[in-house]
Design a protein around this motif. Structure first.
Motif, mmCIF file in Angstrom:
data_model
loop_
_atom_site.group_PDB
_atom_site.id
_atom_site.type_symbol
_atom_site.label_atom_id
_atom_site.label_comp_id
_atom_site.label_asym_id
_atom_site.label_seq_id
_atom_site.Cartn_x
_atom_site.Cartn_y
_atom_site.Cartn_z
ATOM 1 N N ALA B 14 0.827 -1.210 0.000
ATOM 2 C CA ALA B 14 0.000 0.000 0.000
ATOM 3 C C ALA B 14 0.859 1.256 0.000
ATOM 4 C CB ALA B 14 -0.946 -0.010 1.205
ATOM 5 N N ILE B 15 1.867 1.307 0.864
ATOM 6 C CA ILE B 15 2.633 2.554 0.982
ATOM 7 C C ILE B 15 3.810 2.625 0.007
ATOM 8 C CG2 ILE B 15 1.953 2.913 3.391
ATOM 9 C CD1 ILE B 15 4.828 2.076 4.169
ATOM 10 N N ALA B 16 4.056 1.562 -0.755
ATOM 11 C CA ALA B 16 5.107 1.630 -1.780
ATOM 12 C C ALA B 16 4.680 2.562 -2.911
ATOM 13 C CB ALA B 16 5.420 0.243 -2.330
ATOM 14 N N ASP B 17 3.383 2.822 -3.024
ATOM 15 C CA ASP B 17 2.889 3.753 -4.045
ATOM 16 C C ASP B 17 2.975 5.190 -3.501
ATOM 17 O OD1 ASP B 17 1.032 4.123 -6.605
ATOM 18 O OD2 ASP B 17 0.279 5.391 -4.976
ATOM 19 N N PRO B 18 3.632 6.090 -4.253
ATOM 20 C CA PRO B 18 3.851 7.452 -3.741
ATOM 21 C C PRO B 18 2.552 8.210 -3.431
ATOM 22 C CG PRO B 18 5.221 7.047 -5.676
ATOM 23 C CD PRO B 18 4.281 5.874 -5.552
ATOM 24 N N THR B 19 1.518 8.015 -4.242
ATOM 25 C CA THR B 19 0.260 8.721 -3.983
ATOM 26 C C THR B 19 -0.366 8.236 -2.682
ATOM 27 O OG1 THR B 19 -0.162 8.993 -6.345
ATOM 28 C CG2 THR B 19 -2.053 9.238 -4.870
ATOM 29 N N ARG B 20 -0.415 6.907 -2.532
ATOM 30 C CA ARG B 20 -1.003 6.374 -1.289
ATOM 31 C C ARG B 20 -0.174 6.774 -0.077
ATOM 32 N NH1 ARG B 20 -2.318 1.692 -4.695
ATOM 33 N NH2 ARG B 20 -0.417 0.657 -4.010
ATOM 34 N N ARG B 21 1.154 6.834 -0.259
ATOM 35 C CA ARG B 21 1.995 7.241 0.863
ATOM 36 C C ARG B 21 1.717 8.699 1.222
ATOM 37 N NH1 ARG B 21 6.405 5.476 -1.144
ATOM 38 N NH2 ARG B 21 7.500 7.397 -1.572
#
Lengths: 103, 103
Positions: B14-21
């Motif tokens: 989930a947090i590997a994606d910059p937007t979700r992070r």
């Protein structure tokens, strides 16, 4: 040296994979030669080498070759960027009163 | 409740994606309504909703709807599994003497 966000991205993408994470967990104990790293994963050596390449590109591991034996180590401070990011998320959470929610 | 490794997998993916992070970083400050979350990303609402779904499935965020307004919050202890994993990797690293490397 990658910038903070690029480095964080690379580290998270690298360890989001369970095999690569298991390699990091193994190397956190001690350096290991490539053949020993491959053993517990019942994985072809080329596949493991690809995973190691991703870990190396993310700055997580480093390796040295002595003769025909390549030894892989976790870099000192490899996971610092993740510690840093987690530390930043510790800001106490405010509770938004329901009555103040925009309509 | 997902098992530890499944939960860790879900959180990292989930947090590997910059937007979700970035959404997690925003919500670490305070809960926010969906439209306010979407604003800084110049992203269509359906795309944001998909990202929120991934964050919710990973147990990172929760949301409540009041009328037409959905407020999203970071779950208490959302990132605990990551703290735990990082803590486990702190084992001091042994230096393997070159002379002892297997041949």
């Amino acid at each position: 040296m990658l910038k903070y966000h690029d480095e964080l991205n690379a580290v998270l993408r690298a360890i989001a994979d369970p095999t690569r994470r298991a390699v990091v967990e193994r190397l956190a104990k001690s350096p290991a030669v490539v053949s020993d790293l491959a053993a517990p994963f019942s994985m072809a050596l080329p596949s493991l080498m690809q995973h190691l390449r991703v870990l190396e590109d993310a700055g997580l591991v480093t390796s040295q070759k002595h003769g025909r034996v390549r030894t892989v180590s976790l870099r000192t401070g490899a996971l610092d960027v993740l510690h840093l990011w987690l530390g930043e998320q510790r800001t106490p959470q405010k509770i938004m009163p329901t009555g103040l929610a925009p309509t």
